[in-house]
Design a protein around this motif. Structure first.
Motif, mmCIF file in Angstrom:
data_model
loop_
_atom_site.group_PDB
_atom_site.id
_atom_site.type_symbol
_atom_site.label_atom_id
_atom_site.label_comp_id
_atom_site.label_asym_id
_atom_site.label_seq_id
_atom_site.Cartn_x
_atom_site.Cartn_y
_atom_site.Cartn_z
ATOM 1 N N LEU A 1 25.386 22.080 24.112
ATOM 2 C CA LEU A 1 25.620 23.262 24.943
ATOM 3 C C LEU A 1 26.996 23.239 25.597
ATOM 4 N N ASP A 2 27.754 24.308 25.397
ATOM 5 C CA ASP A 2 29.079 24.441 26.013
ATOM 6 C C ASP A 2 28.900 24.675 27.509
ATOM 7 N N PRO A 3 29.387 23.760 28.366
ATOM 8 C CA PRO A 3 29.170 23.912 29.806
ATOM 9 C C PRO A 3 29.782 25.175 30.385
ATOM 10 N N THR A 4 30.755 25.767 29.670
ATOM 11 C CA THR A 4 31.420 26.959 30.201
ATOM 12 C C THR A 4 30.861 28.252 29.633
ATOM 13 N N ALA A 5 29.899 28.154 28.720
ATOM 14 C CA ALA A 5 29.493 29.346 27.970
ATOM 15 C C ALA A 5 28.150 29.919 28.371
ATOM 16 N N TRP A 6 27.497 29.315 29.359
ATOM 17 C CA TRP A 6 26.146 29.797 29.669
ATOM 18 C C TRP A 6 26.006 30.398 31.074
ATOM 19 N N GLU A 7 26.970 30.135 31.955
ATOM 20 C CA GLU A 7 26.809 30.620 33.333
ATOM 21 C C GLU A 7 26.686 32.136 33.398
ATOM 22 N N HIS A 8 27.427 32.853 32.548
ATOM 23 C CA HIS A 8 27.376 34.309 32.588
ATOM 24 C C HIS A 8 26.043 34.842 32.082
ATOM 25 N N LEU A 9 25.240 33.977 31.469
ATOM 26 C CA LEU A 9 23.931 34.404 30.981
ATOM 27 C C LEU A 9 22.838 34.297 32.043
ATOM 28 N N VAL A 10 23.165 33.665 33.148
ATOM 29 C CA VAL A 10 22.170 33.487 34.211
ATOM 30 C C VAL A 10 21.927 34.812 34.919
ATOM 31 N N THR A 11 20.656 35.201 35.016
ATOM 32 C CA THR A 11 20.261 36.409 35.725
ATOM 33 C C THR A 11 19.141 36.049 36.696
ATOM 34 N N ASP A 12 18.620 37.065 37.371
ATOM 35 C CA ASP A 12 17.490 36.794 38.266
ATOM 36 C C ASP A 12 16.213 36.479 37.495
ATOM 37 N N ARG A 13 16.272 36.603 36.162
ATOM 38 C CA ARG A 13 15.112 36.251 35.334
ATOM 39 C C ARG A 13 15.213 34.841 34.762
ATOM 40 N N THR A 14 16.364 34.170 34.988
ATOM 41 C CA THR A 14 16.571 32.831 34.434
ATOM 42 C C THR A 14 15.713 31.814 35.168
ATOM 43 N N PHE A 15 14.919 31.071 34.400
ATOM 44 C CA PHE A 15 14.083 30.027 34.984
ATOM 45 C C PHE A 15 14.689 28.647 34.782
ATOM 46 N N ALA A 16 15.312 28.417 33.641
ATOM 47 C CA ALA A 16 15.819 27.075 33.336
ATOM 48 C C ALA A 16 16.936 27.148 32.315
ATOM 49 N N VAL A 17 17.719 26.092 32.290
ATOM 50 C CA VAL A 17 18.707 25.859 31.235
ATOM 51 C C VAL A 17 18.248 24.615 30.489
#
Length: 298
Positions: free
Chosen positions: A124-140
């Motif tokens: 997992l690219d540490p810089t590529a997932w933060e923008h995918l976090v929403t109020d529906r995100t439970f986990a990475v």
């Protein structure tokens, strides 16, 4: 691993990792269990408790207080998600290159996979997932791939340190709303440990019809609300009601648990979010007051 064409020469070795070291010791251990006729950890004529011993040794190796052996990595991920309390429909961010079992675990836990890019480490690219976090995100779900660990530091630094303030905010919201409506004499769900909760706003109404009216009014005001499990007890679920597991073990179906039915059916839970603003909290309190009293909301 890519399958070689039929005319390829035989490989000089089989990259089977652990299986490549399978020898007489492993054969003897497996045969010992077979000959005991106790193939399951909890019963048989002569249980050897090999799983218990394995769990204890693995926990010590990992520096963990406990370990639980399961049937596969997919089962382990599913157990982890469910054990963490993933809500139905919550999102779990997974790397775009990973074993199918990772996605299957999310789906089996009734979650929704969201796919993020990898980097040249193949994780997992540490810089590529933060923008995918929403109020529906439970986990990475970073995945350690092909004997290489994913970089966990950025993941643990985005979420772990945010957990205490998130919980404080949810608890503060719940306290604020309950205090604002204290004059109405509402019956809130009793919490044995206020500071041990994740923030909770659940009302107990007089009956099911009152609960339904409140849910309808709150929903119309844009406030997420509902009765837990639609007021249906677990043994009333068709998957349980038949009184038989998929592998044939049966049990006596319980009778009517009227007290539990009444409590659950007349409960209304109001959704809270750590990202709620003070205006959101004020709107929630006003909407609750209007829905309970029947007065027009502001």
């Amino acid at each position: 691993m890519t399958t070689p064409p039929p005319d390829s020469p035989a490989p000089r070795y089989e990259p089977l990792r652990g299986l490549a070291l399978w020898g007489e010791e492993e054969k003897a251990a497996a045969l010992e269990v077979l000959e005991s006729r106790s193939l399951f950890r909890y019963y048989g004529p002569a249980p050897l408790h090999r799983v218990d011993a394995f769990e204890e040794r693995f926990a010590a190796l990992a520096g963990a207080p406990h370990a639980v052996a399961v049937s596969s990595g997919t089962a382990a991920l599913t157990c982890a998600l469910i054990g963490l309390g993933i809500p139905e429909g919550a999102e779990v961010i997974v790397p775009a290159a990973t074993f199918l079992g990772c996605v299957n675990a999310v789906v089996a836990a009734r979650g929704v996979p969201v796919f993020a890019d990898i980097d040249e480490s193949l994780t997992l690219d540490p810089t590529a997932w933060e923008h995918l976090v929403t109020d529906r995100t439970f986990a990475v779900m970073p995945v350690h791939l092909h004997q290489a660990a994913a970089d966990l530091d950025p993941v643990l630094a985005v979420q772990l340190e945010r957990l205490p303030p998130m919980l404080r905010r949810l608890r503060d919201i719940a306290r604020t709303v309950r205090a604002d409506l204290a004059d109405l004499g509402l019956r809130w769900r009793p919490l044995p440990d206020e500071e041990g909760s994740g923030g909770d706003l659940t009302l107990l109404l007089d009956d099911r019809m009152a609960a339904r009216r409140l849910v309808t009014a709150l929903t119309a005001a844009g406030v997420p609300a509902g009765t837990l499990y639609q007021g249906r007890l677990v043994h009333q679920n068709p998957a349980v009601r038949t009184g038989r597991t998929p592998w044939g073990t049966g049990w006596q179906a319980p009778g009517r648990l009227r007290a539990s039915e009444a409590i659950l059916g007349r409960s209304v839970t109001v959704g809270l979010g750590a990202a709620m603003t003070d205006d959101d909290v004020a709107h929630l309190a006003k909407s609750l007051r209007a829905a309970v009293t029947g007065a027009p909301g502001e």
